[in-house]
Design an enzyme around this catalytic site. Structure first.
Site, short mmCIF file in Angstrom:
data_model
loop_
_atom_site.label_atom_id
_atom_site.label_comp_id
_atom_site.label_asym_id
_atom_site.label_seq_id
_atom_site.Cartn_x
_atom_site.Cartn_y
_atom_site.Cartn_z
N SER A 1 0.93 -1.10 -0.06
CA SER A 1 0.10 -0.09 0.05
C SER A 1 0.89 1.23 0.03
O SER A 1 1.65 1.54 -0.86
CB SER A 1 -0.90 -0.14 1.20
OG SER A 1 -1.82 1.14 1.11
N HIS B 1 -2.82 -1.00 -3.02
CA HIS B 1 -3.82 -0.22 -2.89
C HIS B 1 -3.70 1.07 -3.83
O HIS B 1 -2.99 1.87 -3.51
CB HIS B 1 -4.05 0.05 -1.69
CG HIS B 1 -4.31 -1.19 -0.74
ND1 HIS B 1 -4.06 -1.13 0.75
CD2 HIS B 1 -4.84 -2.30 -0.98
CE1 HIS B 1 -4.34 -2.28 1.09
NE2 HIS B 1 -4.63 -2.76 0.29
N ASP C 1 -4.46 -5.29 5.93
CA ASP C 1 -4.86 -5.86 4.67
C ASP C 1 -3.92 -6.96 4.47
O ASP C 1 -2.80 -6.62 4.20
CB ASP C 1 -5.19 -4.93 3.57
CG ASP C 1 -5.89 -5.81 2.39
OD1 ASP C 1 -6.68 -6.71 2.89
OD2 ASP C 1 -5.36 -5.44 1.41
#
Length: 368
Positions: A187, A214, A311
């Site tokens: 991310s 992401h 995540d």
């Protein structure tokens, strides 16, 4: 003490919106604003700042040129880009991330102004907390340099950590596998981390690599093209119904979850616009859980890179139930944001913690 921010945008409306979002975090104050990169650099030479919120497109000096100057002249200042979803803006934002911008946030285009500000505030709050932590750590290190006793303690601590890493590496050596498939999640800071990894791998991949970074829609295709051109590997954004095959690095498409499914004896990749998971789409958890189901009993290498949140953690848990898994997490000192790697490490799911520079070599050695 609160961080000091410089907000740079050529539109007074967005300067006001960003200023309010920054102030609402409670962690940062806007000390100055500027309508272009040239004036922003003048302020940077006059006053100390911790973070710059920098618009991509501006007159006189745009965000890319300003970013290059800031990283050269003020390398300790964190830069967060302000982007929109236009084609040129997307390309320049991805370029900015590759040049060292910490992260980017999207300009609100419509809808409820209050909700838009709240959304930006939530993201900035996490980023500011990370900047605060890095600033505190640097201050602590600087103070230690003035004390011989503290310096000795630091050396001893570094030796202890090195021995621990060596011991962990020894314990994990017997667990290493030759993977059938590689999964990567990242991310904040991910684009640079992915570039460093793929550029360092000098030979074609021999197994499929599925990556969740992401990013919003449109951004991931630009990222994939950039990674392809810089690495020489076969890297592309996923296409719906695409077959999973060796020697390919597939980047999940922004705005959609990517899953693996079985059809007519083949493993294919599908795109779903189902609700956000962990506040993101694509989500590593969604991909990992589908891989656990479709690759039951297979050997899986999982790499969790820099990023906010957790995540990927639950996905790794699910993979461990069904597959033979080896999980590598990026080290704290080499992560822009130590959120996702921390979550798998603290959950006891990481087999090995590696500095970013050591991850490509580990991938290559395990494939051999």
């Amino acid at each position: 003490m609160k961080l000091k921010a410089l907000v740079v945008d050529d539109t007074i409306i967005y300067r006001k919106i960003l200023t309010q979002a920054v102030e609402d975090t409670g962690l940062c104050v806007v000390d100055k604003t500027a309508p272009n990169g040239m004036i922003a650099l003048e302020w940077l030479h006059q006053k100390p700042f911790d973070v710059v919120l920098l618009d991509v497109f501006m007159p006189i000096m745009d965000g890319i040129e300003a970013l290059k100057r800031i990283k050269k002249e003020f390398p300790s200042i964190a830069v967060i880009m302000i982007s929109s979803d236009g084609k040129d803006s997307v390309q320049n934002t991805v370029k900015a991330l590759e040049l060292g911008a910490m992260e980017f946030i999207m300009k609100p285009t419509s809808g409820d102004k209050t909700k838009n500000i709240q959304s930006i505030t939530r993201t900035l709050k996490i980023l500011f907390a990370q900047i605060h932590m890095h600033k505190y750590e640097k201050g602590t290190i600087d103070k230690r340099k003035t004390s011989i006793l503290d310096a000795d303690k630091k050396i001893n601590e570094d030796i202890r950590k090195a021995k621990k890493r060596e011991l962990n590496a020894s314990h994990s050596l017997n667990k290493r596998i030759k993977p059938d498939i590689i999964l990567i999640a990242s991310s904040t800071g991910g684009p640079v981390a992915l570039e460093n990894i793929f550029k360092a791998i000098k030979e074609p991949m021999t197994k499929p690599v599925l990556v969740v970074q992401h990013m919003p829609k449109h951004f991931t295709k630009v990222l994939a093209n950039s990674l392809q051109s810089k690495s020489g590997l076969n890297i592309s954004e996923v296409k719906n119904e695409q077959e999973v095959s060796s020697k390919e690095v597939i980047i999940a498409a922004g705005g959609s979850h990517m899953i693996v499914a079985s059809e007519k004896g083949k493993k294919i990749l599908k795109l779903l616009e189902t609700p956000l998971v962990n506040g993101v789409r694509p989500s590593a958890d969604v991909l990992f859980k589908s891989v656990a189901k479709e690759f039951h009993g297979y050997k899986i290498l999982v790499i969790i890179l820099t990023g906010m949140g957790n995540d990927g953690m639950r996905g790794v848990q699910e993979l461990r139930k069904r597959c033979e898994v080896y999980c590598i997490s990026q080290s704290e000192e080499s992560s822009v944001v130590y959120g996702m790697p921390r979550s798998v490490e603290e959950a006891g799911l990481s087999d090995e913690v590696l500095h970013l520079r050591d991850i490509p070599e580990r991938i290559v050695s395990m494939l051999k």
